[in-house]
Enzyme design. Sequence first.
Site, PDB file in Angstrom:
ATOM      1  N   ASP A 100     -21.663  57.479  -4.617  1.00  0.00           N
ATOM      2  CA  ASP A 100     -21.718  57.375  -3.287  1.00  0.00           C
ATOM      3  C   ASP A 100     -20.404  58.140  -2.630  1.00  0.00           C
ATOM      4  OD1 ASP A 100     -22.768  56.284  -0.591  1.00  0.00           O
ATOM      5  OD2 ASP A 100     -21.526  54.494  -0.734  1.00  0.00           O
ATOM      6  N   ASP A 158     -27.687  45.914  -4.892  1.00  0.00           N
ATOM      7  CA  ASP A 158     -27.517  44.767  -4.067  1.00  0.00           C
ATOM      8  C   ASP A 158     -27.142  45.111  -2.720  1.00  0.00           C
ATOM      9  OD1 ASP A 158     -24.924  45.179  -4.691  1.00  0.00           O
ATOM     10  OD2 ASP A 158     -24.478  43.305  -3.733  1.00  0.00           O
TER      11      ASP A 158
HETATM   12  P1  IMP Z   1     -18.756  54.318  -4.409  1.00  0.00           P
HETATM   13  O1  IMP Z   1     -18.682  54.327  -2.894  1.00  0.00           O
HETATM   14  O2  IMP Z   1     -19.204  55.742  -5.093  1.00  0.00           O
HETATM   15  O3  IMP Z   1     -17.353  54.219  -4.967  1.00  0.00           O
HETATM   16  O4  IMP Z   1     -19.969  53.242  -4.832  1.00  0.00           O
HETATM   17  C1  IMP Z   1     -19.285  52.029  -5.094  1.00  0.00           C
HETATM   18  C2  IMP Z   1     -20.424  51.035  -5.308  1.00  0.00           C
HETATM   19  O5  IMP Z   1     -20.948  50.647  -4.384  1.00  0.00           O
HETATM   20  C3  IMP Z   1     -21.512  51.563  -6.293  1.00  0.00           C
HETATM   21  O6  IMP Z   1     -21.431  51.510  -7.911  1.00  0.00           O
HETATM   22  C4  IMP Z   1     -22.611  50.475  -5.855  1.00  0.00           C
HETATM   23  O7  IMP Z   1     -22.327  49.623  -6.598  1.00  0.00           O
HETATM   24  C5  IMP Z   1     -22.327  50.242  -4.273  1.00  0.00           C
HETATM   25  N1  IMP Z   1     -23.035  51.062  -3.396  1.00  0.00           N
HETATM   26  C6  IMP Z   1     -22.902  52.250  -2.827  1.00  0.00           C
HETATM   27  N2  IMP Z   1     -23.729  52.564  -2.150  1.00  0.00           N
HETATM   28  C7  IMP Z   1     -24.759  51.641  -2.166  1.00  0.00           C
HETATM   29  C8  IMP Z   1     -26.312  51.540  -1.550  1.00  0.00           C
HETATM   30  O8  IMP Z   1     -26.667  52.383  -0.844  1.00  0.00           O
HETATM   31  N3  IMP Z   1     -26.643  50.130  -1.965  1.00  0.00           N
HETATM   32  C9  IMP Z   1     -26.151  49.634  -2.890  1.00  0.00           C
HETATM   33  N4  IMP Z   1     -25.013  49.480  -3.487  1.00  0.00           N
HETATM   34  C10 IMP Z   1     -24.331  50.526  -3.075  1.00  0.00           C
HETATM   35 MG    MG Z   2     -22.643  46.831  -5.539  1.00  0.00          MG
END
Ligand code: IMP
Ligand code: MG
Length: 179
Positions: A100, A158
């Site tokens: 993300d 989730d």
């Molecule tokens: P990051 O923003 O790339 O660090 O993502 C961190 C974590 O946030 C991911 O591993 C997911 O567990 C959670 N996450 C990010 N985007 C979503 C989404 O659209 N739905 C559910 N969980 C999300």
């Molecule tokens: Mg999560």
Amino acid sequence: MIQDMEKILIDEQTLQAKVRQLAAQLSEEYAGKDPVFVGVLKGVVMFFGDFVKHFTEPCQIDFMWISSYSGTNSKHMEVKRDVSCDLKGRHVVILEDIFDTGNSLDFTYKHLLTKEPASLKICTLLDKPERRNPNVTLQPDYVGFVVPNEFVVGYGLDFNEHYRNLPYVGVLKSEVYSK
Ligand code: IMP
Ligand code: MG
């Protein structure tokens, strides 16, 4: 479809076909390398299980659990549970549910690099490039699906720890998020 769901983005059959395709591709690329697949809990749990089931070569599996907390002026991450295998000299592939902002994978990647693996790659089921933190230059090496900038749940992902058990990836009705 459960009543909280606005729409299904990726149905079960499409997910399963893609996971098999990724597993087949990595089975070829990692043949004879005895890779270690490291799953980042908890979101990866469905993808991880289905992926390794279809990986046809010898491999090992391990898990990490990281958590983020808000400090005074920035978000910090910490390792809650580290891998238990010795990764030195090993071919390591991080499996993730979603790339993300990229912050958590950036942290995880740097953490695992300190263990001196022979190689370190990232395989993410979902990629949401519109949300990327511009300071994160890391890119996933293998991507299942590129998704639009919407909050998705299901197949491990989730909202408030619910919906991880759904066999598909979907978007919840807006009233569920504002409850
Ligand atoms: P990051 O923003 O790339 O660090 O993502 C961190 C974590 O946030 C991911 O591993 C997911 O567990 C959670 N996450 C990010 N985007 C979503 C989404 O659209 N739905 C559910 N969980 C999300
Ligand atoms: Mg999560």
